[in-house]
Design an enzyme around this catalytic site. Structure first.
Site: not given
Ligand code: NDP
Ligand SMILES: N[C@@H](CC=O)C(=O)O
Ligand code: NA
Length: 430
Positions: A14, A46, A130, A206
């Site tokens: 995401t 991954k 951030e 957080k």
């Molecule tokens: N979603 C949100 O609204 C928010 C998320 N966050 C934080 O951002 C981070 C990412 O969240 P989000 O984008 O939702 O997560 P997703 O699960 O959507 O994406 C994770 C990505 O990381 C890759 N990945 C995971 N583990 C590995 C690994 N061991 N080696 C290589 N690649 C890996 C996955 O690969 P593949 O695509 O191949 O599976 C995928 O592309 C987290 O720390 C989350 O807490 C923070 C604020 C808001």
């Molecule tokens: N899962 C979290 C994503 C952002 O940090 C949330 O719902 O707030």
């Molecule tokens: Na922020």
């Protein structure tokens, strides 16, 4: 850093997808602001067979972290994979190789922030995060820079988008918990394991980060008293509404003298408080500074593009710092000793819902027990429950957490009390 800055992106889910989109669509603005063009040159994923929602040249994708960490041309690593390991190891290795790091990873920061910040400083690298708190709201910069000459005594907020989305839909549309959780997952708001959201852990992480930066005290996520929303029922929400409250998952960090309390729990917020009207995936953080007084910050707490804006803002800071030759010098290390409040020192109002025998003298006995525990009543609501019982809802005046815990234990020993249905903290109002 010169005219072109190469970036290694770890994760294309995401948030990673949002980062790619924004770097592409804001190239011109980013160049004007930083004097460099920014290029995402490698992306760690991954699963190479996964269908992606954006086109990325296949040569950029890799499943080998060394392709980013040991690429000398890459100067900044953006970590948006999530989880503790292997993210922690990859970031430490990136610092060893002189790379700056931007991350959205609150799990990691709330558990190992100190270690990562020290390694970054040792290597003269930046570490910014951030996006890890309240998604698109620029709250960490605000707390660190905007309040640098103030003394923050309270931070209160809705810092989890998923649970706010769930509670909003349960409250406004009466929808069942499971259905709304699925929607939040489909919208990309939830963590890979949504238990972190639902059980309050994500918000606790957080709040630990916010309290660390706001109070200059090294807080870890397990210093945060944490309860999630999985036990909140439609009946609780309905009784709250009758009394003028809205149910929210609230994080609170307070300091009095030198002691701090940090908690996350489902809380009834008086409808007159602005936080009661923060709905859906929106977050809001209320910050009280002794000099400035009350402030509040509002915006989307999760989702692809809002979160990516926070990542890019950190990226721009890294590039600007490099131009100024000040990378690795903005670290905010805690400088106050950590002293946590005891339950006797934590005060709040509470909502208590009991099933009692419907007979005379019940309320008097319960009120007497409350008085013995130094708790006084603010509001009482009673409704019939089945043929012989009544549902009794009590809102207390401010009482210590220790008193409430003692009262709840003792009241359940009364034979006239059939069941303790729920107890929630109450915030706002008179
Ligand atoms: N979603 C949100 O609204 C928010 C998320 N966050 C934080 O951002 C981070 C990412 O969240 P989000 O984008 O939702 O997560 P997703 O699960 O959507 O994406 C994770 C990505 O990381 C890759 N990945 C995971 N583990 C590995 C690994 N061991 N080696 C290589 N690649 C890996 C996955 O690969 P593949 O695509 O191949 O599976 C995928 O592309 C987290 O720390 C989350 O807490 C923070 C604020 C808001
Ligand atoms: N899962 C979290 C994503 C952002 O940090 C949330 O719902 O707030
Ligand atoms: Na922020």
């Amino acid at each position: 850093m010169n005219g072109k800055v190469k970036i290694g992106l770890m994760g294309l889910g995401t948030v990673g997808t949002g980062v790619v989109r924004l770097v592409e669509s804001f190239q011109e603005d980013l160049f004007k602001q930083t004097g460099s063009s920014l290029e995402i040159s490698r992306i760690l994923i991954k699963n190479p067979d996964k269908k992606r929602s954006i086109y990325v040249h296949p040569d950029k994708l890799t499943t080998n972290p060394d392709d980013l960490i040991y690429d000398d041309e890459i100067e900044v690593v953006i970590e948006v994979m999530g989880g503790i390991e292997p993210a922690r190891t990859y970031i430490l290795e990136a610092f060893e190789n002189g790379k700056h790091v931007v991350t959205a990873n609150k799990d990691l920061l709330a558990a190992h922030g100190d270690e990562l910040l020290r390694k970054a400083a040792e290597k003269g690298c930046d570490l910014f995060y951030e996006a890890s708190v309240a998604g698109g709201i620029p709250i960490l910069k605000t707390v660190v820079e905007g309040f640098s000459s103030d003394r923050i005594t309270q931070i209160m907020g809705i810092v989890n988008g998923t649970t706010n989305y769930i509670l909003t839909k349960m409250t406004q549309e009466g929808l069942p918990f499971e259905q709304v959780l699925r929607e939040a997952q489909e919208l990309g708001y939830a963590e890979p394991d949504p238990t972190s959201d639902v059980e309050g852990l994500d918000a606790a992480r957080k709040m630990a980060i916010l309290a660390t930066l706001g109070f200059h005290v090294g807080m870890k996520w397990d210093d945060v008293a944490c309860k999630g929303i999985s036990e909140v029922t439609q009946e609780d929400i309905r009784y709250g509404k009758q009394l003028g409250y809205t149910m929210k998952l609230i994080g609170i960090a307070k300091r009095d003298d030198d002691c701090v309390e940090v908690s996350v729990e489902p809380t009834f917020v008086a409808n007159s408080h602005p936080i009661a009207n923060v709905n859906d995936v929106f977050n809001a953080v209320y910050v009280y500074g002794e000099a400035v007084g009350e402030t509040m910050f509002y915006g989307p707490g999760a989702g692809e593009l809002p979160t990516a804006t926070a990542v890019l803002s950190d990226l721009v800071t890294v590039v600007k710092n490099s131009k100024l030759g000040i990378n690795g010098r903005e670290m905010a290390f805690p400088y106050h000793e950590k002293r946590l409040k005891s339950p006797e020192q934590i005060f709040a109002k509470y909502f208590v819902r009991l099933i009692v025998q419907d007979e005379s003298g019940v309320l008097a006995r319960i009120a007497k027990l409350m008085a013995e525990n130094e708790i006084s009543l603010e509001k009482v609501l009673q409704e019939p429950y089945g043929k012989e019982d009544a549902e009794l809802i009590i809102v207390t005046h401010s009482a210590s957490k220790a008193s409430i815990e003692r009262f709840l234990e003792e009241v359940q020993e009364f034979h006239i009390v059939k069941e303790l249905k729920s107890c929630y903290r109450v915030e706002g109002g008179e």
